[in-house]
Write a protein that holds these residues in place. Structure first.
Motif, PDB file in Angstrom:
ATOM      1  N   ARG A 145      -9.947   0.910  -2.208  1.00 48.75           N
ATOM      2  CA  ARG A 145      -8.925   1.557  -2.141  1.00 48.75           C
ATOM      3  C   ARG A 145      -8.987   2.284  -0.820  1.00 48.75           C
ATOM      4  NH1 ARG A 145      -3.795   3.459  -2.170  1.00 48.75           N
ATOM      5  NH2 ARG A 145      -2.839   5.390  -1.464  1.00 48.75           N
ATOM      6  N   TYR A 146     -10.283   3.528  -1.116  1.00 48.84           N
ATOM      7  CA  TYR A 146     -10.613   4.341   0.095  1.00 48.84           C
ATOM      8  C   TYR A 146     -11.497   3.531   0.864  1.00 48.84           C
ATOM      9  CZ  TYR A 146      -7.589   7.339  -2.395  1.00 48.84           C
ATOM     10  OH  TYR A 146      -6.427   7.994  -2.733  1.00 48.84           O
TER      11      TYR A 146
ATOM     12  N   PHE B 130      -4.653  16.257   6.274  1.00 43.07           N
ATOM     13  CA  PHE B 130      -5.448  15.202   4.736  1.00 43.07           C
ATOM     14  C   PHE B 130      -4.685  14.021   4.101  1.00 43.07           C
ATOM     15  CE2 PHE B 130      -6.962  15.019   0.780  1.00 43.07           C
ATOM     16  CZ  PHE B 130      -8.344  14.441   0.749  1.00 43.07           C
TER      17      PHE B 130
ATOM     18  N   ARG C  75      -9.408   1.530   3.776  1.00 43.13           N
ATOM     19  CA  ARG C  75      -8.723   2.913   4.344  1.00 43.13           C
ATOM     20  C   ARG C  75      -9.908   3.191   5.642  1.00 43.13           C
ATOM     21  NH1 ARG C  75      -4.999   6.252   1.918  1.00 43.13           N
ATOM     22  NH2 ARG C  75      -3.257   5.576   0.894  1.00 43.13           N
ATOM     23  N   GLU C  76     -11.276   3.226   4.763  1.00 48.36           N
ATOM     24  CA  GLU C  76     -12.712   3.440   5.418  1.00 48.36           C
ATOM     25  C   GLU C  76     -12.376   2.459   7.069  1.00 48.36           C
ATOM     26  OE1 GLU C  76     -14.126   6.479   5.947  1.00 48.36           O
ATOM     27  OE2 GLU C  76     -15.215   6.114   7.374  1.00 48.36           O
TER      28      GLU C  76
ATOM     29  N   ARG D 169     -12.402  15.749  13.568  1.00 50.13           N
ATOM     30  CA  ARG D 169     -12.365  14.766  12.373  1.00 50.13           C
ATOM     31  C   ARG D 169     -13.732  14.097  11.829  1.00 50.13           C
ATOM     32  NH1 ARG D 169      -8.758  11.483  10.107  1.00 50.13           N
ATOM     33  NH2 ARG D 169      -6.614  12.418  11.959  1.00 50.13           N
TER      34      ARG D 169
ATOM     35  N   ARG E 248     -25.962   2.625  13.787  1.00 44.51           N
ATOM     36  CA  ARG E 248     -25.004   3.920  12.890  1.00 44.51           C
ATOM     37  C   ARG E 248     -25.460   3.855  10.993  1.00 44.51           C
ATOM     38  NH1 ARG E 248     -21.295   6.195  15.587  1.00 44.51           N
ATOM     39  NH2 ARG E 248     -21.664   7.657  14.384  1.00 44.51           N
TER      40      ARG E 248
ATOM     41  N   LYS F 298     -25.753  11.626  16.862  1.00 45.02           N
ATOM     42  CA  LYS F 298     -24.448   9.913  16.470  1.00 45.02           C
ATOM     43  C   LYS F 298     -25.014  10.870  14.993  1.00 45.02           C
ATOM     44  CE  LYS F 298     -23.844   7.645  19.378  1.00 45.02           C
ATOM     45  NZ  LYS F 298     -22.731   7.282  19.750  1.00 45.02           N
TER      46      LYS F 298
ATOM     47  N   PHE G 284      -4.691  10.321   1.798  1.00 46.00           N
ATOM     48  CA  PHE G 284      -5.246  10.360   0.847  1.00 46.00           C
ATOM     49  C   PHE G 284      -4.451   9.053  -0.259  1.00 46.00           C
ATOM     50  CE2 PHE G 284      -2.988  12.922  -2.537  1.00 46.00           C
ATOM     51  CZ  PHE G 284      -2.380  13.511  -1.267  1.00 46.00           C
TER      52      PHE G 284
ATOM     53  N   PHE H   7     -13.990  14.127   9.218  1.00 45.30           N
ATOM     54  CA  PHE H   7     -13.641  12.701   8.253  1.00 45.30           C
ATOM     55  C   PHE H   7     -12.233  11.714   8.483  1.00 45.30           C
ATOM     56  CE2 PHE H   7     -15.545  15.874   6.050  1.00 45.30           C
ATOM     57  CZ  PHE H   7     -17.518  15.503   5.224  1.00 45.30           C
ATOM     58  N   SER H   8     -13.167  10.150   8.036  1.00 36.53           N
ATOM     59  CA  SER H   8     -11.708   9.560   8.471  1.00 36.53           C
ATOM     60  C   SER H   8     -10.153   9.942   8.149  1.00 36.53           C
ATOM     61  CB  SER H   8     -11.666   8.198   7.961  1.00 36.53           C
ATOM     62  OG  SER H   8     -11.704   8.037   5.985  1.00 36.53           O
ATOM     63  N   ASP H   9     -10.251  10.414   6.647  1.00 30.91           N
ATOM     64  CA  ASP H   9      -9.080  11.772   6.342  1.00 30.91           C
ATOM     65  C   ASP H   9      -8.890  12.174   6.532  1.00 30.91           C
ATOM     66  OD1 ASP H   9     -10.916  12.217   4.717  1.00 30.91           O
ATOM     67  OD2 ASP H   9     -10.498  11.171   3.325  1.00 30.91           O
ATOM     68  N   LEU H  10      -9.542  13.013   7.151  1.00 25.57           N
ATOM     69  CA  LEU H  10      -9.206  14.697   7.280  1.00 25.57           C
ATOM     70  C   LEU H  10      -8.894  15.205   9.084  1.00 25.57           C
ATOM     71  CD1 LEU H  10      -9.153  17.985   6.490  1.00 25.57           C
ATOM     72  CD2 LEU H  10     -11.948  17.875   6.180  1.00 25.57           C
TER      73      LEU H  10
ATOM     74  N   TRP I 138       4.910   7.745   1.758  1.00 28.09           N
ATOM     75  CA  TRP I 138       4.675   6.744   2.544  1.00 28.09           C
ATOM     76  C   TRP I 138       4.843   5.345   1.592  1.00 28.09           C
ATOM     77  CZ3 TRP I 138       0.774   2.888   2.742  1.00 28.09           C
ATOM     78  CH2 TRP I 138      -0.406   3.329   3.524  1.00 28.09           C
TER      79      TRP I 138
ATOM     80  N   GLU J 118     -20.348  15.561  15.813  1.00 27.91           N
ATOM     81  CA  GLU J 118     -20.215  14.065  16.797  1.00 27.91           C
ATOM     82  C   GLU J 118     -18.711  13.934  17.053  1.00 27.91           C
ATOM     83  OE1 GLU J 118     -21.279  10.338  14.909  1.00 27.91           O
ATOM     84  OE2 GLU J 118     -20.302   8.970  16.633  1.00 27.91           O
TER      85      GLU J 118
ATOM     86  N   TRP K 187      -4.268  -3.031   3.608  1.00 27.05           N
ATOM     87  CA  TRP K 187      -3.969  -2.603   2.487  1.00 27.05           C
ATOM     88  C   TRP K 187      -4.620  -3.206   1.376  1.00 27.05           C
ATOM     89  CZ3 TRP K 187       1.475  -4.701   3.178  1.00 27.05           C
ATOM     90  CH2 TRP K 187       2.434  -4.366   4.097  1.00 27.05           C
TER      91      TRP K 187
ATOM     92  N   ALA L  70       4.228   0.941   2.221  1.00 30.56           N
ATOM     93  CA  ALA L  70       4.229  -0.311   3.206  1.00 30.56           C
ATOM     94  C   ALA L  70       4.565  -1.236   2.371  1.00 30.56           C
ATOM     95  CB  ALA L  70       3.918  -0.527   4.067  1.00 30.56           C
TER      96      ALA L  70
ATOM     97  N   GLY M 136     -14.819   8.696   3.913  1.00 29.48           N
ATOM     98  CA  GLY M 136     -14.129   9.986   3.969  1.00 29.48           C
ATOM     99  C   GLY M 136     -14.338  10.831   2.494  1.00 29.48           C
TER     100      GLY M 136
ATOM    101  N   ASP N  91       0.787  -1.133  -0.013  1.00 31.38           N
ATOM    102  CA  ASP N  91       0.404  -0.160   0.477  1.00 31.38           C
ATOM    103  C   ASP N  91       0.694   1.013   0.167  1.00 31.38           C
ATOM    104  OD1 ASP N  91      -2.233   1.595   0.221  1.00 31.38           O
ATOM    105  OD2 ASP N  91      -2.879   1.025   2.543  1.00 31.38           O
ATOM    106  N   PHE N  92       0.222   2.477  -0.463  1.00 27.60           N
ATOM    107  CA  PHE N  92       1.008   3.711  -0.630  1.00 27.60           C
ATOM    108  C   PHE N  92       0.402   4.748   0.101  1.00 27.60           C
ATOM    109  CE2 PHE N  92      -0.374   5.503  -3.765  1.00 27.60           C
ATOM    110  CZ  PHE N  92      -0.978   3.982  -4.756  1.00 27.60           C
ATOM    111  N   GLY N  93       0.590   5.947   0.424  1.00 25.93           N
ATOM    112  CA  GLY N  93      -0.351   6.799   0.323  1.00 25.93           C
ATOM    113  C   GLY N  93       0.579   7.994   0.445  1.00 25.93           C
TER     114      GLY N  93
ATOM    115  N   TYR O 191     -10.044   2.314   9.638  1.00 27.10           N
ATOM    116  CA  TYR O 191      -9.762   3.466  10.159  1.00 27.10           C
ATOM    117  C   TYR O 191     -11.086   3.224  11.656  1.00 27.10           C
ATOM    118  CZ  TYR O 191     -11.418   8.186  11.987  1.00 27.10           C
ATOM    119  OH  TYR O 191     -11.517   8.919  12.543  1.00 27.10           O
TER     120      TYR O 191
ATOM    121  N   MET P 218     -11.761  11.337   0.164  1.00 21.75           N
ATOM    122  CA  MET P 218     -11.332  10.410  -0.996  1.00 21.75           C
ATOM    123  C   MET P 218     -13.028   9.273  -1.163  1.00 21.75           C
ATOM    124  SD  MET P 218      -9.446  12.254  -1.914  1.00 21.75           S
ATOM    125  CE  MET P 218      -7.969  11.085  -2.863  1.00 21.75           C
TER     126      MET P 218
END
Lengths: 407, 150
Positions: free
Chosen positions: B108-109, A405, B112-113, A367, B150, A318, A407, A369-372, A50, A323, B125, A52, B98, A22-24, B116, B100
């Motif tokens: 891919r995302y 952020f 990731r989600e 947070r 949820r 929720k 991605f 979103f999960s990516d922000l 990165w 939240e 991965w 891995a 998210g 994976d990379f990001g 997370y 993305m």
């Protein structure tokens, strides 16, 4: 050479030889406003890539490269470095009674259990031994190949001089070794940590060599309360000790409320002139954190106590966009336990021991979103006027706005 | 914890009498797979989410994913990647992603989600394979998420 290693991993992955990869990317923006004797605004933007990859069933490759654009006058406009570049081998159940052995070589992050003495990136080798109820770790590494703007080792006058010299970009040349053992849930869910840290200055003169031995205990007290208590003795060119600990009370049912009380004591030397002069016998960490945002001294000749409270006010809603918003308040009291030198130059050198001041802090962490991720931290330090030199006797302010952020 | 999640998944399927025979047979084979296959995964995910009935076949679940979300099965292989599995879970359970994932929804995302959210406990991965046991563990987390309203 390191770039070739990354390239090799990517090529291996593309060829399907790896078991997965994976990379990001991530982009971090860090805006800081400071007002002490004069106002200052610092903007830092850091980009990180990165990668891995599993190289077979046993070995993992991890690499991360970052570059930073900085408006800080004390730093170059742009700097970059490898933040991680390591090969890690995981050998499961290699022998009777041993559940895991891992070997990691390259550049990686190493921290002892408290984070007060050593929490830094190293180039070296790390061995871990997992037993059913304990984990041992031996690490040997070098700090002299790391970009100093991503590092925090500061132990001698030579380190301070190199830090101020813009022609020098690498960190202090030091050999660091750690040996630690964690006994997980040794009794009544209480865990015991034992560790030793060896730090050898590889300069030829004006060296500061130190060794540390520490122990820590942590566990639950019941009713959502937890404690931790730790102590370190520092020897070699220093001869002092550090004590720390705290109580935390978590109530997830009360909007994730958390109340904490913690303390730190790091001994000083009343005969010294500077904590970096080599003759200082007071406690001196290799690279560890202490307290504070506006006033953030090194854990040397320092006593501090902090009361903190945090909660997620909208955690029960929720579907609310708020939240995940966490709010936090802190109040930190700082003392100088003995006469003698202190890490921050704003403290009057002729002042003796005593109360240094109080910092009131607030933070918002969000947070959506999960990516922000977004964060805002504010700190106001109210100094004890008679302990500080003239230009630093009024309240200091620091505000930090953070955005990340990925991605 | 992993065993609890597997129990949740097993209970969710075995509670439906009409599908007991098919689910039980499928699950026995699926749990033992070193690499989870696409068709069985689509069946378990979509039926657990209520997108297809428990009496549906794996093939019908694959067609439903294609028709409803435009998700095509992988070409040239029976197994699916962690990202492809995660994408099906995200779509079937309506799990929000998210920024993305919102703009570029895909494996891919999605991985990731779910990483997370700690549905995936190992490396998140997207291109790696996953076993049938890990797949059902992730599905158990998704079911627990759904049960929590949820």
């Amino acid at each position: 050479m390191k770039k070739r290693a990354i390239l090799a991993a990517v090529v291996l992955a593309a060829a399907g030889i790896t078991y997965g990869m994976d990379f990001g990317f991530s982009v971090d923006s860090d805006s800081t406003f400071q007002r002490m004797d004069e106002s200052e605004f610092i903007q830092k933007n850091t980009g990180l890539v990165w990668v891995a990859a599993d190289l077979g069933e046993t070995w993992e490759f991890h690499g991360a490269l970052s570059g930073t654009l900085s408006s800080d006058d004390a730093e170059p406009v742009f700097y970059a470095d490898l933040r991680q570049l390591s090969l890690k081998g995981l050998f499961e159940t290699p022998a009777a009674g041993v559940s895991l052995v891992s070997v990691e070589a390259g550049r990686f992050r190493e921290a002892e259990f408290s984070g007060r003495v050593l929490a830094h990136t190293l180039d070296g080798l790390r061995l871990e031994l997992g037993l059913p109820d304990s984990t041992g770790r031996l690490t040997v590494g070098y700090t002299g190949l790391i970009n100093k703007y991503y590092g925090s080792v500061m132990m001698s006058g030579a380190d301070a001089a190199d830090d101020a010299d813009s022609d020098i970009i690498l960190g202090p040349a030091r050999l660091v070794g750690t040996l630690s053992w964690e006994f997980i849930e040794l009794f009544s869910r209480n865990s015991l940590n034992l560790a030793a840290v060896l730090q050898k200055d590889l300069r030829s003169e004006d060296t500061v060599d130190t060794v540390y031995a520490g122990a820590g205990l942590n566990g639950p007290l019941g009713g959502g309360a937890y404690y931790d208590l730790y102590g370190w003795y520092g020897g070699g060119d220093i001869a002092s000790f550090l004590l720390g600990g705290g109580l935390r009370w978590y109530r997830p049912d009360l909007r994730h409320a958390a109340l904490g009380l913690s303390f730190l004591y790091a001994g000083g030397d009343d005969a010294g002139t500077s904590i970096y002069d080599g003759d200082n016998k007071g406690f001196l960490p290799v690279a560890g954190s202490a307290y504070g945002l506006a006033f953030a001294p090194t854990a040397s000749n320092l006593a501090a106590a902090e009361l903190s409270f945090s909660m997620k006010p909208w955690s029960r809603e929720k579907d609310s966009v708020l939240e995940s918003l966490q709010t936090a308040l802190t109040a930190t009291l700082f003392f100088k336990p003995v006469d003698g030198p202190f890490s921050e130059g704003q403290v009057d050198g002729s002042a003796g021991s005593g109360y240094l001041g109080m910092e009131i802090g607030g933070a918002l962490n969000y947070r959506p979103f999960s990516d922000l991720g977004l964060g805002l931290s504010l700190g106001c330090f109210i100094p004890a006027r008679d302990m500080f030199v003239d230009d630093y006797q009024d309240p200091w302010l620091t505000g930090k706005l953070y955005l990340s952020f990925s991605f | 914890m992993k065993k609890v999640l597997l129990f949740i998944v097993a209970a969710a399927f075995l509670a439906a009498p009409a599908s007991f025979g098919q689910s039980n047979t499928l699950m026995d084979g699926y749990l033992g797979k070193a690499r989870a296959d696409y068709a069985s995964s689509a069946y378990f995910i979509l039926s657990a989410a209520g997108v297809v009935p428990e009496t549906a076949s794996p093939g019908e679940a694959v067609e439903k994913a294609r028709a409803q979300w435009g998700i095509e099965p992988p070409e040239g292989r029976d197994s699916l990647t962690l990202g492809e599995f995660s994408h099906l879970v995200m779509r079937a359970f309506g799990i929000p992603g998210g920024i993305m994932y919102t703009f570029v929804p895909g494996p891919r995302y999605a991985a990731r989600e779910l990483g997370y959210r700690e549905f995936i406990l190992d490396k998140p991965w997207p291109d790696r394979s996953l076993s049938g046991e890990e797949a059902l563990s992730i599905l158990g987390e998704a079911l627990a998420w759904k049960e929590a309203g949820r």
